[in-house]
Write a protein that holds these residues in place. Structure first.
Motif, short mmCIF file in Angstrom:
data_model
loop_
_atom_site.label_atom_id
_atom_site.label_comp_id
_atom_site.label_asym_id
_atom_site.label_seq_id
_atom_site.Cartn_x
_atom_site.Cartn_y
_atom_site.Cartn_z
N ALA A 85 -1.75 -2.02 11.78
CA ALA A 85 -2.49 -0.76 11.56
C ALA A 85 -1.57 0.44 11.73
O ALA A 85 -1.62 1.39 10.94
N LEU A 86 -0.72 0.42 12.75
CA LEU A 86 0.19 1.54 12.98
C LEU A 86 1.24 1.62 11.88
O LEU A 86 1.64 2.71 11.46
N THR A 87 1.69 0.46 11.39
CA THR A 87 2.70 0.44 10.33
C THR A 87 2.14 1.01 9.03
O THR A 87 2.81 1.77 8.33
N GLN A 88 0.91 0.64 8.69
CA GLN A 88 0.32 1.03 7.41
C GLN A 88 -0.34 2.40 7.44
O GLN A 88 -0.29 3.13 6.44
N PHE A 89 -0.97 2.75 8.57
CA PHE A 89 -1.79 3.97 8.60
C PHE A 89 -1.29 5.03 9.58
O PHE A 89 -1.85 6.11 9.63
N GLY A 90 -0.26 4.72 10.34
CA GLY A 90 0.28 5.70 11.26
C GLY A 90 -0.46 5.72 12.59
O GLY A 90 -1.39 4.95 12.83
N PRO A 91 -0.03 6.60 13.51
CA PRO A 91 -0.64 6.67 14.85
C PRO A 91 -2.13 6.96 14.79
O PRO A 91 -2.65 7.56 13.84
N LEU A 92 -2.83 6.54 15.84
CA LEU A 92 -4.27 6.76 15.94
C LEU A 92 -4.56 8.13 16.55
O LEU A 92 -3.75 8.66 17.32
N PRO A 93 -5.71 8.71 16.25
CA PRO A 93 -6.09 9.97 16.90
C PRO A 93 -6.33 9.75 18.39
O PRO A 93 -6.61 8.63 18.83
N PRO A 94 -6.21 10.81 19.21
CA PRO A 94 -6.30 10.64 20.66
C PRO A 94 -7.55 9.93 21.14
O PRO A 94 -7.48 9.04 22.00
N ALA A 95 -8.72 10.29 20.61
CA ALA A 95 -9.97 9.65 21.07
C ALA A 95 -9.93 8.15 20.83
O ALA A 95 -10.38 7.36 21.67
N PRO A 265 -10.03 6.01 12.05
CA PRO A 265 -9.92 6.80 10.83
C PRO A 265 -10.48 6.03 9.63
O PRO A 265 -10.40 4.79 9.56
N ALA A 266 -11.02 6.76 8.66
CA ALA A 266 -11.72 6.15 7.52
C ALA A 266 -10.86 5.14 6.75
O ALA A 266 -11.33 4.04 6.43
N PRO A 267 -9.58 5.43 6.42
CA PRO A 267 -8.80 4.43 5.66
C PRO A 267 -8.62 3.12 6.43
O PRO A 267 -8.69 2.04 5.85
N LEU A 268 -8.39 3.21 7.73
CA LEU A 268 -8.23 2.01 8.54
C LEU A 268 -9.54 1.25 8.63
O LEU A 268 -9.58 0.02 8.54
N ALA A 270 -11.85 1.21 6.41
CA ALA A 270 -12.10 0.59 5.10
C ALA A 270 -11.31 -0.70 4.95
O ALA A 270 -11.79 -1.68 4.38
N GLU A 271 -10.08 -0.73 5.46
CA GLU A 271 -9.27 -1.95 5.39
C GLU A 271 -9.89 -3.06 6.23
O GLU A 271 -9.91 -4.23 5.83
N ILE A 272 -10.40 -2.71 7.39
CA ILE A 272 -11.05 -3.71 8.24
C ILE A 272 -12.30 -4.25 7.54
O ILE A 272 -12.56 -5.46 7.54
N ALA A 273 -13.07 -3.37 6.90
CA ALA A 273 -14.26 -3.81 6.17
C ALA A 273 -13.89 -4.75 5.03
O ALA A 273 -14.59 -5.73 4.75
N ARG A 274 -12.76 -4.44 4.36
CA ARG A 274 -12.32 -5.32 3.27
C ARG A 274 -11.98 -6.70 3.79
O ARG A 274 -12.33 -7.72 3.18
N ARG A 275 -11.30 -6.77 4.92
CA ARG A 275 -10.94 -8.06 5.49
C ARG A 275 -12.17 -8.84 5.92
O ARG A 275 -12.22 -10.07 5.79
N GLU A 276 -13.15 -8.15 6.46
CA GLU A 276 -14.39 -8.83 6.82
C GLU A 276 -15.06 -9.44 5.59
O GLU A 276 -15.58 -10.55 5.64
#
Length: 573
Positions: A85-95, A265-268, A270-276
């Motif tokens: 997730a970090l490689t593809q979408f970058g760092p996560l927001p603080p929350a 974040p929304a893109p991440l 969406a990727e999880i939903a695709r895998r599911e």
């Protein structure tokens, strides 16, 4: 039903229980399974892991250590490893970071309550799902400490995420996992490691020396910095406890740790939903396949008929996966592509193409002296390298073998030789008299390191074709790439020129070892722009892959992306 991962301890398959629950079935590597001490320790560790129950923990549901190949089964979740997730979408927001750390801290509380210490907590051992993060592989890696791979004093673990006491070879406990979680928090929030951007050994040395040179945390956000300061203390007794850490993270996140509505974040998301979605509709099961064992002796005669596999009746509709699992990698392993496991194929006494042992493992001992005030602390790491390379003495400055490599393990056991026709000393005259006719020239071929959940990418130079989906038949591939190395089915070497004669000489007289590590490629430039890499393919052709660009990653432990062109000649002797 599918092969979903391959790591340092084994291969992971998607399967089902008799009741239809999806599980991740990890089959332990043969070299581990043949070690009595490992089996004993593995039994103890898995029994302990099966006692662990808790929210955001992927449970071990069954295991067996008495058969030829030990295995364990865990519930399955189609999440994405935090590292990916970090490689593809970058760092996560603080929350999201605080919620991730707080939830993982709660999972660690349950693990520690069962008397288990994870010992190898890192981004690839945390899965991100729609229902939050899940911790995998807790306690299992310690079983490898008893094997011959580490009897010389090495340690199992990932250097960049070890605690000081772990890096120094001292006793580890629950506080060890807290230190690792603090490192994960820093990387998840910023993409930066608190101990810098050096290699694994360098970072581990700095971690071991934390008592004298603590990490520089001034550049981190004040809220995150306060958390890191309490996790990354040199003295384990001074680190924050997991329950207190969870409470602190809930306060910093500003929301309940169990509220995962839109937590990523929304893109991440969406990727999880695709895998599911993919996991709910996996490919139909193929005939069962056990990992191949090296033959004990040469077969007396070719089989009169190909072996038949048990029928794999029509699959029922798969239920929605309920939990998850991932591999226990020697390096960070990217999995969860849900590609079908290859079905067994008929074999003969001398098959035309055979892939060598792709992930043979040995441990080499690296001793690192760490300056610690007036004294010196010694840190020892057992790190995976290619087994066949060391056993055969085929080691060079750029990971290349000598021109006369010793027989491989399969050759010594009477198996078929992976050496292409015309490359042995007895056929040198045929090689010299060969003629070549060009089949094609300058076809583009780009090889990208596997990412996004893929464990290996396969290459057929005769086509040429790159298959990142794992659907290519293993007998078709000339070589493969995972995140940390290239693995050659047949000898590939560097040619001094572009004529077919020079190309073949490079393949036969200057081949790489069976595997070529990312470290050799990135640091020692074993493969660079302008190189002509040659191989006699499984179809009996001569192929030359001319490298036009090498996109090297920031972390030298991971394979670069390669671009180039392929030329193929037909060989007539």
């Amino acid at each position: 039903m599918a092969r979903i991962g391959e790591g340092g301890m084994g291969t992971v398959y998607l399967s089902r229980t008799r009741g239809g629950q999806p599980v991740a079935l990890k089959v332990i590597r043969r070299e581990y399974g043949q070690d009595h001490d490992f089996r004993r320790r593995f039994e103890q560790e898995v029994q302990a892991a099966r006692r662990v129950q808790g929210y955001h923990i992927v449970p071990v549901v069954d295991h067996d250590t008495s058969g030829e190949l030990p295995w364990l089964a865990s519930a399955f979740i189609p999440g994405i490893p935090l590292h990916d997730a970090l490689t593809q979408f970058g760092p996560l927001p603080p929350a999201a970071v605080f919620q991730l750390v707080g939830t993982t801290a709660r999972a660690l509380s349950a693990i520690h309550a069962a008397g288990v210490v994870h010992r190898d907590l890192k981004p690839s051992n945390i899965l991100l799902g729609a229902g939050g993060p899940y911790v995998i592989d807790f306690g299992i890696a310690r079983a490898a400490d008893a094997t011959q791979l580490t009897q010389s004093g090495g340690l199992i673990g990932t250097p960049q995420y070890m605690s000081p006491e772990h890096a120094l070879g001292e006793r580890v406990g629950p506080a060890t996992d807290v230190f690792s979680l603090g490192l994960i928090a820093a990387v998840a929030a910023t993409g930066r490691h608190p101990y810098g951007d050096g290699g694994a050994i360098t970072i581990a040395a700095q971690i071991a020396n934390t008592a004298h040179r603590p990490p520089q945390l001034a550049s981190y956000d004040p809220a995150l910095r306060s958390l890191l300061e309490r996790c990354l203390t040199a003295d384990p007794a001074e680190r924050i406890g997991t329950e207190e850490l969870a409470a602190l993270c809930q306060e910093l996140a500003g929301r309940g740790l169990s509220d995962f509505q839109g937590w990523l974040p929304a893109p991440l998301g969406a990727e999880i939903a695709r895998r599911e979605q993919v996991a709910q509709n996996p490919p139909p099961p193929t005939a069962p396949q056990m990992p191949a064992a090296p033959p004990a002796a040469p077969p007396a005669a070719p089989p009169t008929a190909p072996p038949t596999a048990p029928p794999a009746g029509p699959p029922t509709a798969p239920p929605t996966p309920v939990a998850g699992f991932g591999p226990a990698p020697a390096y960070d392993s990217r999995t969860y592509n849900l590609s079908p496991a290859p079905a067994p194929t008929a074999t003969s006494a001398a098959p035309k193409r055979r892939r060598g042992a792709r992930m043979a493992v040995i441990a080499t001992v690296v001793v690192l002296a760490v300056a610690a005030g007036a004294g010196t602390a010694v840190w020892i790491l057992g790190k995976d390298k290619d087994k066949d390379s060391k056993a055969n003495g085929s080691k060079g400055s750029a990971g290349q073998a000598s021109s006369s490599p010793s027989p491989s393990r399969e050759q010594q056991a009477g198996g078929s030789s992976p050496t292409p026709s015309g490359s042995s000393g007895s056929s040198s005259q045929a090689t010299a008299n060969a003629t070549y006719s060009k089949l094609f020239e300058g076809k583009a071929l780009t090889l990208r390191a596997p990412a996004g959940g893929l464990d290996s990418t396969y290459v057929d130079l005769d086509a040429p074709k790159v298959d990142p989906t794992n659907y290519m038949d293993s007998d078709t591939a000339d070589f493969s790439a995972d995140n940390s190395q290239l693995t050659f089915t047949r000898p590939m070497g560097k040619a001094s020129g572009t004529t077919p004669q020079e190309c073949r000489a490079g393949a036969e007289q200057n081949p790489y070892t069976e595997t070529l590590s990312a470290q050799s490629i990135n640091k020692e430039k074993a493969i660079a722009e302008g190189d002509h890499l040659c191989m006699v393919t499984g179809d009996g052709n001569l192929a030359m892959w001319t490298i036009t660009s090498v996109d090297r990653p920031a972390d030298s432990d991971y394979l670069p992306n390669f671009s180039g062109t392929v030329t193929v000649w037909n060989i007539a002797n």
